[in-house]
Motif scaffolding. Structure first.
Motif, PDB file in Angstrom:
ATOM      1  N   GLY A 331       0.807  -1.210   0.000  1.00 44.07           N
ATOM      2  CA  GLY A 331       0.000   0.000   0.000  1.00 44.07           C
ATOM      3  C   GLY A 331       0.839   1.257   0.000  1.00 44.07           C
ATOM      4  O   GLY A 331       2.058   1.222   0.214  1.00 44.07           O
ATOM      5  N   PRO A 332       0.188   2.396  -0.220  1.00 47.10           N
ATOM      6  CA  PRO A 332       0.897   3.684  -0.248  1.00 47.10           C
ATOM      7  C   PRO A 332       1.147   4.212   1.154  1.00 47.10           C
ATOM      8  O   PRO A 332       0.494   3.808   2.115  1.00 47.10           O
ATOM      9  CB  PRO A 332      -0.083   4.589  -0.999  1.00 47.10           C
ATOM     10  N   GLY A 333       2.096   5.120   1.252  1.00 51.23           N
ATOM     11  CA  GLY A 333       2.323   5.809   2.511  1.00 51.23           C
ATOM     12  C   GLY A 333       1.355   6.963   2.684  1.00 51.23           C
ATOM     13  O   GLY A 333       0.709   7.404   1.728  1.00 51.23           O
ATOM     14  N   PRO A 334       1.229   7.467   3.908  1.00 50.14           N
ATOM     15  CA  PRO A 334       0.298   8.581   4.149  1.00 50.14           C
ATOM     16  C   PRO A 334       0.819   9.884   3.577  1.00 50.14           C
ATOM     17  O   PRO A 334       2.024  10.064   3.390  1.00 50.14           O
ATOM     18  CB  PRO A 334       0.237   8.648   5.679  1.00 50.14           C
ATOM     19  N   THR A 335      -0.091  10.780   3.277  1.00 45.61           N
ATOM     20  CA  THR A 335       0.284  12.138   2.907  1.00 45.61           C
ATOM     21  C   THR A 335       0.666  12.880   4.174  1.00 45.61           C
ATOM     22  O   THR A 335      -0.170  13.096   5.058  1.00 45.61           O
ATOM     23  CB  THR A 335      -0.891  12.855   2.207  1.00 45.61           C
ATOM     24  N   ARG A 336       1.918  13.252   4.285  1.00 46.43           N
ATOM     25  CA  ARG A 336       2.407  13.807   5.545  1.00 46.43           C
ATOM     26  C   ARG A 336       1.999  15.271   5.713  1.00 46.43           C
ATOM     27  O   ARG A 336       2.022  16.047   4.770  1.00 46.43           O
ATOM     28  CB  ARG A 336       3.938  13.704   5.600  1.00 46.43           C
ATOM     29  N   MET A 337       1.660  15.634   6.930  1.00 42.46           N
ATOM     30  CA  MET A 337       1.396  17.024   7.264  1.00 42.46           C
ATOM     31  C   MET A 337       2.714  17.732   7.539  1.00 42.46           C
ATOM     32  O   MET A 337       3.708  17.122   7.936  1.00 42.46           O
ATOM     33  CB  MET A 337       0.513  17.114   8.504  1.00 42.46           C
ATOM     34  N   ALA A 338       2.718  19.034   7.308  1.00 44.56           N
ATOM     35  CA  ALA A 338       3.922  19.814   7.573  1.00 44.56           C
ATOM     36  C   ALA A 338       4.242  19.839   9.065  1.00 44.56           C
ATOM     37  O   ALA A 338       5.408  19.789   9.454  1.00 44.56           O
ATOM     38  CB  ALA A 338       3.755  21.242   7.056  1.00 44.56           C
ATOM     39  N   PHE A 522       6.142  16.126   7.921  1.00 43.18           N
ATOM     40  CA  PHE A 522       6.742  15.962   6.597  1.00 43.18           C
ATOM     41  C   PHE A 522       8.253  15.779   6.651  1.00 43.18           C
ATOM     42  O   PHE A 522       8.822  14.948   5.940  1.00 43.18           O
ATOM     43  CB  PHE A 522       6.392  17.177   5.729  1.00 43.18           C
ATOM     44  N   ASP A 523       8.930  16.565   7.483  1.00 41.99           N
ATOM     45  CA  ASP A 523      10.386  16.481   7.612  1.00 41.99           C
ATOM     46  C   ASP A 523      10.771  15.905   8.964  1.00 41.99           C
ATOM     47  O   ASP A 523      11.621  16.454   9.670  1.00 41.99           O
ATOM     48  CB  ASP A 523      11.032  17.861   7.429  1.00 41.99           C
ATOM     49  N   ALA A 524      10.177  14.788   9.361  1.00 36.90           N
ATOM     50  CA  ALA A 524      10.441  14.208  10.672  1.00 36.90           C
ATOM     51  C   ALA A 524      11.931  13.923  10.838  1.00 36.90           C
ATOM     52  O   ALA A 524      12.584  13.373   9.949  1.00 36.90           O
ATOM     53  CB  ALA A 524       9.638  12.922  10.848  1.00 36.90           C
ATOM     54  N   GLY A 525      12.474  14.307  11.986  1.00 38.39           N
ATOM     55  CA  GLY A 525      13.880  14.066  12.260  1.00 38.39           C
ATOM     56  C   GLY A 525      14.242  14.478  13.665  1.00 38.39           C
ATOM     57  O   GLY A 525      13.499  15.199  14.341  1.00 38.39           O
TER      58      GLY A 525
END
Length: 574
Positions: A331-338, A522-525
């Motif tokens: 399946g696809p990954g989720p559309t990430r929120m900012a 979106f830019d998790a880190g």
């Protein structure tokens, strides 16, 4: 529950063989011979069984009657931690024996799966707080409510009241499946992929008080949401809403996240799961952890270490072949929120009503305040309240005519619906006030910092854009998620700058190690840690003001704080 789910709930046969020298304590490899004291205690008796001892013996005979392996181990299976004795400074946390640190009271964690509370349940928690917990109540970033000053003698009555309205403290701590995180707007958000409530409810029914999952290598965290505001990147397992091009709405599966002293972000298995299969797939994943997780060394016992060693593909292969007996759909990954949502303010529901979110100060509340929330919600026609994964409170189902009166009532009781950026984005753990692991004070320091920043940086609130998150933690365990905050502050003892000597030793003061630029979304880190950089607690306001001012002066258009930190000159971050 399906036949396959019932089979998984009963568990797999486990073999016992001779251990090798390099054995990690995995049941599926070397059998179940305990390799440390914690594993021996669990092998001697399931933590779930201590409930009878508490009700029949300890509550009758008092603190002195409690057997120590129950007190500091099995009690956690029922949400109980010994509370820190007042007046012991952070410099003694690592030097004193636990018996010298703890008081004859407990912190009690009330489990709130999916963050779902009725006003009746909230009022019951409030009454327990005012009658048995000295009016204490903290909203945790796992959507639990934590009470303090609990006596063992009062536990039977507390449990009677909580369970009478469908609440429990069971498995809210210990080496168990902890509370299930969920969206505060599940079922009513206009943009959710699907409602995670049915899957979360079925999963709770499967895991609670189930001895198949009550002896895990370490704690196990779970999130289920049709939206993306449950910090899924740092959970042991998360089911996040996605729309499959062929199968429709369902969940994308993530595994192996966690913070503490070895932070790791979760990875996608690349598998799509329909809502009705979530309990079965969850049971398979937690069973992989139970049987293959590392048990020799406690510091390596979280699922994230197994996932890091195996990788997502091997983990999925073992899950499918040894536990599910079938292949999951890709399946696809989720559309990430900012950015993660905190649900503060007035938010429209898809049924035409409104959700009203308010910000306590760094999660600190009280029984008195929670009762006032329940009363205000009912006066506004609502019977549903949601604690959030960001230490906030949301009242659902408010019609337009009641928005202003409810907002005014929240302001009156100390909950801000339109808070400053600092009050909105600051979180804190329990800290040294109650926690035996604490090195510094957090809740009161967070409140003080918020007030100072509201005064000194009031003029920049409108130009800040997205609030800068500030998370304070009293020790390295990162209960307040310091590594994924814009400004993460890890409590520690810092040498006094004037070289003061006390009793022949260098004096140390409350301070923090700084992590900058962490994020989820979106830019998790993980945040940037500056070598050797520490800030005294008394200097926090000046430090935060300095860094935020540099950011506002140097950022590019719409550049987030985390992005700016990644390229900023180190001197501007000190």
């Amino acid at each position: 529950m399906s036949r396959k789910s019932r089979r998984l709930a009963r568990g797999r046969p486990r073999r016992t063989v001779t251990r090798t020298r390099r054995d990690e304590g995995q049941w599926a490899v070397g059998g179940q011979v305990p390799l440390n004291d914690a594993e021996q205690i669990k092998a001697d008796d399931d933590g779930l069984n201590v409930r009878a001892q508490i009700e029949e013996i300890y509550s009758e005979q008092g603190w002195a009657s409690i057997e120590k392996t129950d007190l500091r181990n099995r009690f956690r299976w029922w949400g109980l931690y010994t509370q820190r004795r007042p007046g012991i400074d952070g410099g003694k946390t690592a030097t004193l024996d636990i018996a010298d640190l703890e008081d004859e009271y407990f912190m009690l964690r009330v489990r709130v799966d999916g963050g779902r509370l009725s006003t009746e349940q909230l009022r019951t928690i409030a009454d327990v707080s005012t009658e048995f917990a000295r009016d204490t109540a903290d909203i945790s970033d796992r959507q639990n409510i934590q009470l303090h000053w609990i006596r063992v003698e009062d536990l039977p009555e507390i449990w009677r009241r909580l369970e009478g309205v469908g609440l429990t403290t069971g498995e809210s701590a210990g080496d168990t499946p902890r509370v299930i995180l969920g969206s505060p707007l599940a079922g009513i958000a206009a943009d959710e992929v699907l409602d995670g409530t049915p899957a979360s409810t079925a999963l709770r029914d499967l895991l609670l008080a189930n001895p198949e999952y009550s002896n895990l290598p370490r704690k196990f965290t779970t999130a289920v949401s049709g939206l993306h505001e449950v910090a899924h990147e740092i959970q042991d397992v998360a089911f996040i809403g996605v729309d499959h091009p062929e199968h429709g709405p369902g969940f994308d599966v993530w595994v192996g996240g966690g913070l503490s002293t070895n932070p790791m972000l979760a990875v996608r298995l690349g598998a799509w799961v329909p809502s009705e299969d979530v309990p079965e797939v969850w049971a398979g994943i937690v069973s992989v952890f139970r049987d293959h997780g590392y048990r020799r060394v406690r510091t390596r016992a979280r699922l994230k270490f197994l996932v890091a060693d195996w990788g997502a593909q091997r983990f999925r292969d073992v899950l499918e072949t040894e536990y599910l007996g079938r292949t999951l759909a890709d399946g696809p990954g989720p559309t990430r929120m900012a950015r993660p949502r905190d649900h503060v303010g007035v938010q429209p529901q898809k049924n035409g009503l409104n959700a009203i979110g308010a910000a306590p100060t760094a999660g600190r509340s009280s029984g008195t305040q929670l009762r006032a929330v329940a009363d205000a919600a009912e006066a506004a026609g609502s019977h549903r309240v949601r604690p959030t994964p960001m230490q906030k409170l949301v009242v659902l189902d408010v019609d337009d005519d009641h928005v202003a009166p409810l907002t005014g009532e929240f302001d009156r009781i100390g909950l801000a619906v339109e808070p400053s950026p600092w009050r909105r984005s600051t979180m804190a753990c329990t800290g040294i006030e109650y926690c035996n692991y604490g090195l510094v004070e957090t809740k009161h320091r967070a409140a003080q910092l918020i007030t100072e920043l509201e005064q000194s940086l009031a003029g920049i609130a409108g130009g800040l854009g997205t609030p800068i998150s500030i998370h304070l933690n009293g020790c390295p365990n990162s209960c307040a998620r310091i590594q994924v905050a814009d400004i993460g502050l890890k409590g520690m003892r810092v040498a006094a700058p004037n070289g003061e000597i006390v009793d022949g030793f260098q004096a140390h003061l409350d301070g923090f190690q700084v992590h900058l630029g962490g994020s989820l979304g979106f830019d998790a880190g993980m945040g940037r840690k500056l070598r050797g950089h520490k800030v005294l607690s008394s200097d926090l306001h000046d430090y935060v003001t300095r860094v935020v001012t540099h950011y506002l002066r140097e950022r590019l258009s719409d550049e987030t704080f985390a992005t700016w930190v990644g390229s900023a000159d180190e001197q501007k971050l000190r």
